[in-house]
Design a protein around this motif. Structure first.
Motif, PDB file in Angstrom:
ATOM      1  N   LEU A 123      -0.140   2.663  -7.876  1.00 43.46           N
ATOM      2  CA  LEU A 123      -0.641   1.828  -6.780  1.00 43.46           C
ATOM      3  C   LEU A 123      -0.122   0.399  -6.897  1.00 43.46           C
ATOM      4  O   LEU A 123       0.274  -0.214  -5.895  1.00 43.46           O
ATOM      5  CB  LEU A 123      -2.173   1.833  -6.775  1.00 43.46           C
ATOM      6  N   LEU A 124      -0.112  -0.130  -8.112  1.00 45.03           N
ATOM      7  CA  LEU A 124       0.395  -1.491  -8.308  1.00 45.03           C
ATOM      8  C   LEU A 124       1.872  -1.576  -7.911  1.00 45.03           C
ATOM      9  O   LEU A 124       2.284  -2.524  -7.232  1.00 45.03           O
ATOM     10  CB  LEU A 124       0.204  -1.916  -9.763  1.00 45.03           C
ATOM     11  N   ARG A 125       2.661  -0.583  -8.313  1.00 46.23           N
ATOM     12  CA  ARG A 125       4.083  -0.589  -7.957  1.00 46.23           C
ATOM     13  C   ARG A 125       4.270  -0.480  -6.446  1.00 46.23           C
ATOM     14  O   ARG A 125       5.158  -1.116  -5.870  1.00 46.23           O
ATOM     15  CB  ARG A 125       4.817   0.556  -8.648  1.00 46.23           C
ATOM     16  N   ALA A 126       3.421   0.332  -5.797  1.00 45.69           N
ATOM     17  CA  ALA A 126       3.546   0.507  -4.342  1.00 45.69           C
ATOM     18  C   ALA A 126       3.329  -0.801  -3.592  1.00 45.69           C
ATOM     19  O   ALA A 126       3.899  -1.011  -2.518  1.00 45.69           O
ATOM     20  CB  ALA A 126       2.550   1.564  -3.862  1.00 45.69           C
ATOM     21  N   MET A 127       2.515  -1.687  -4.169  1.00 43.74           N
ATOM     22  CA  MET A 127       2.258  -2.983  -3.542  1.00 43.74           C
ATOM     23  C   MET A 127       3.070  -4.110  -4.171  1.00 43.74           C
ATOM     24  O   MET A 127       2.901  -5.274  -3.801  1.00 43.74           O
ATOM     25  CB  MET A 127       0.764  -3.314  -3.605  1.00 43.74           C
ATOM     26  N   GLY A 128       3.930  -3.772  -5.120  1.00 45.18           N
ATOM     27  CA  GLY A 128       4.762  -4.799  -5.742  1.00 45.18           C
ATOM     28  C   GLY A 128       3.981  -5.786  -6.585  1.00 45.18           C
ATOM     29  O   GLY A 128       4.326  -6.972  -6.643  1.00 45.18           O
ATOM     30  N   LEU A 129       2.928  -5.288  -7.270  1.00 52.05           N
ATOM     31  CA  LEU A 129       2.067  -6.157  -8.074  1.00 52.05           C
ATOM     32  C   LEU A 129       2.153  -5.779  -9.543  1.00 52.05           C
ATOM     33  O   LEU A 129       2.493  -4.651  -9.891  1.00 52.05           O
ATOM     34  CB  LEU A 129       0.615  -6.039  -7.605  1.00 52.05           C
ATOM     35  N   SER A 130       1.805  -6.725 -10.398  1.00 55.15           N
ATOM     36  CA  SER A 130       1.661  -6.452 -11.824  1.00 55.15           C
ATOM     37  C   SER A 130       0.174  -6.447 -12.161  1.00 55.15           C
ATOM     38  O   SER A 130      -0.638  -7.044 -11.426  1.00 55.15           O
ATOM     39  CB  SER A 130       2.376  -7.513 -12.662  1.00 55.15           C
ATOM     40  N   PRO A 131      -0.228  -5.804 -13.263  1.00 55.97           N
ATOM     41  CA  PRO A 131      -1.655  -5.793 -13.627  1.00 55.97           C
ATOM     42  C   PRO A 131      -2.257  -7.184 -13.747  1.00 55.97           C
ATOM     43  O   PRO A 131      -3.425  -7.392 -13.416  1.00 55.97           O
ATOM     44  CB  PRO A 131      -1.662  -5.058 -14.977  1.00 55.97           C
ATOM     45  N   HIS A 132      -1.470  -8.150 -14.196  1.00 57.52           N
ATOM     46  CA  HIS A 132      -2.008  -9.488 -14.424  1.00 57.52           C
ATOM     47  C   HIS A 132      -2.269 -10.261 -13.124  1.00 57.52           C
ATOM     48  O   HIS A 132      -2.842 -11.347 -13.157  1.00 57.52           O
ATOM     49  CB  HIS A 132      -1.078 -10.273 -15.350  1.00 57.52           C
ATOM     50  N   GLU A 133      -1.840  -9.684 -11.986  1.00 56.94           N
ATOM     51  CA  GLU A 133      -2.167 -10.300 -10.698  1.00 56.94           C
ATOM     52  C   GLU A 133      -3.512  -9.825 -10.161  1.00 56.94           C
ATOM     53  O   GLU A 133      -3.955 -10.299  -9.110  1.00 56.94           O
ATOM     54  CB  GLU A 133      -1.059  -9.989  -9.689  1.00 56.94           C
ATOM     55  N   LEU A 134      -4.158  -8.910 -10.867  1.00 55.49           N
ATOM     56  CA  LEU A 134      -5.473  -8.434 -10.444  1.00 55.49           C
ATOM     57  C   LEU A 134      -6.539  -9.490 -10.724  1.00 55.49           C
ATOM     58  O   LEU A 134      -6.612 -10.043 -11.821  1.00 55.49           O
ATOM     59  CB  LEU A 134      -5.835  -7.142 -11.177  1.00 55.49           C
ATOM     60  N   ASP A 135      -7.363  -9.751  -9.717  1.00 53.25           N
ATOM     61  CA  ASP A 135      -8.501 -10.656  -9.902  1.00 53.25           C
ATOM     62  C   ASP A 135      -9.702  -9.930 -10.496  1.00 53.25           C
ATOM     63  O   ASP A 135     -10.539 -10.538 -11.163  1.00 53.25           O
ATOM     64  CB  ASP A 135      -8.902 -11.283  -8.554  1.00 53.25           C
ATOM     65  N   GLU A 136      -9.777  -8.611 -10.225  1.00 56.98           N
ATOM     66  CA  GLU A 136     -10.962  -7.865 -10.645  1.00 56.98           C
ATOM     67  C   GLU A 136     -10.641  -6.382 -10.736  1.00 56.98           C
ATOM     68  O   GLU A 136      -9.817  -5.864  -9.991  1.00 56.98           O
ATOM     69  CB  GLU A 136     -12.103  -8.082  -9.645  1.00 56.98           C
ATOM     70  N   VAL A 137     -11.304  -5.712 -11.674  1.00 53.60           N
ATOM     71  CA  VAL A 137     -11.266  -4.255 -11.773  1.00 53.60           C
ATOM     72  C   VAL A 137     -12.712  -3.772 -11.695  1.00 53.60           C
ATOM     73  O   VAL A 137     -13.533  -4.107 -12.557  1.00 53.60           O
ATOM     74  CB  VAL A 137     -10.602  -3.783 -13.081  1.00 53.60           C
TER      75      VAL A 137
END
Length: 250
Positions: free
Chosen positions: A150-164
């Motif tokens: 999912l992160l790759r599909a949106m072009g994001l890295s885990p460290h760009e997550l604000d919350e899990v």
């Protein structure tokens, strides 16, 4: 407006990624190991189930549901066991149980003794086997593959997550630090994680009693994209990689 991952952990783990109003979701066949199934001494979180495991210089320290004598181990305890065995060097990064204190051969399989027969409530040793470890690594690998896809599909890295956000009965009781240690969840500061309980059940109730909430749910569904993991060209290789344990850092 945050960038967030939400997971409902179970036999099928549902994962959603929200970023800038976009929502992508996927489903992972994480299997029943987190619910105690396919684990040699596994059981649900009933009285006497080991729910926490810590390995210390004093030996194996456990907490059971209801503080009763141990009769088996439930999902949160299984997760702790893998994390702790990895932390003290009794598991390598491929999940192989190594020779060391508490490890013995049981029925031609290597196993770690959590509770000896004399101290258990069942009258026999409660062990955590090489087969049990394999079941958990398959489950955690499926979940992590979904998160990363999912992160790759949106072009994001885990460290760009604000919350899990972690939901579900199992997700409510797990140790987040253990889940991070085995690589099931991204390696983020613990303050970014939130455990919210039975979110699916609460959502169903809201949809039943409120037309406004039901309309909101329908609107969210119309702008949610679904990612079928098994159609990804590199799914198999990424899944195998995700089943491995992180190499401990000094």
């Amino acid at each position: 407006e945050d960038t967030a991952i939400a997971l409902d952990i179970g036999t099928n783990t549902e994962i959603s990624l929200v970023s800038h109003g976009r929502i992508y979701t996927c489903s992972c066949a994480s299997g029943p190991a987190f619910e105690g199934a396919h684990i040699k001494h596994g059981l649900r979180a009933v009285t006497g189930a080991i729910e926490q495991v810590t390995l210390s210089p004093r030996g194996v320290e456990i907490v059971t549901v209801g503080h009763a004598p141990a009769i088996g181990i439930c999902g949160s305890g299984v997760l702790d066991a893998v994390a702790e065995l990895s932390r003290v060097g009794l598991l390598n990064h491929r999940g192989r149980l190594l020779v060391g204190p508490g490890v013995r051969e049981v029925d031609d399989e290597r196993a770690f003794v959590l509770v000896p027969a004399a101290a258990s409530g069942s009258g026999h040793d409660i062990t955590f086997t090489q087969g049990d470890i394999a079941e958990i690594l398959l489950a955690k690998g499926a979940m992590r593959t979904g998160i990363d896809a999912l992160l790759r599909a949106m072009g994001l890295s885990p460290h760009e997550l604000d919350e899990v956000i972690v939901a579900g009965a199992f997700g409510t009781h797990i140790s987040i630090s253990s889940a991070v240690r085995i690589g099931m969840l991204p390696d983020l500061p613990l303050h970014k994680f939130r455990q919210v309980g039975n979110a699916a059940g609460i959502g169903a109730k809201l949809a039943l009693v409120s037309l406004t909430q039901r309309a909101r749910a329908c609107e969210v569904a119309t702008r949610t994209g679904y990612l079928e993991l098994t159609t990804l060209p590199d799914f198999a290789s990424r899944f195998v990689t995700a089943t491995r344990l992180p190499v401990p850092t000094a």
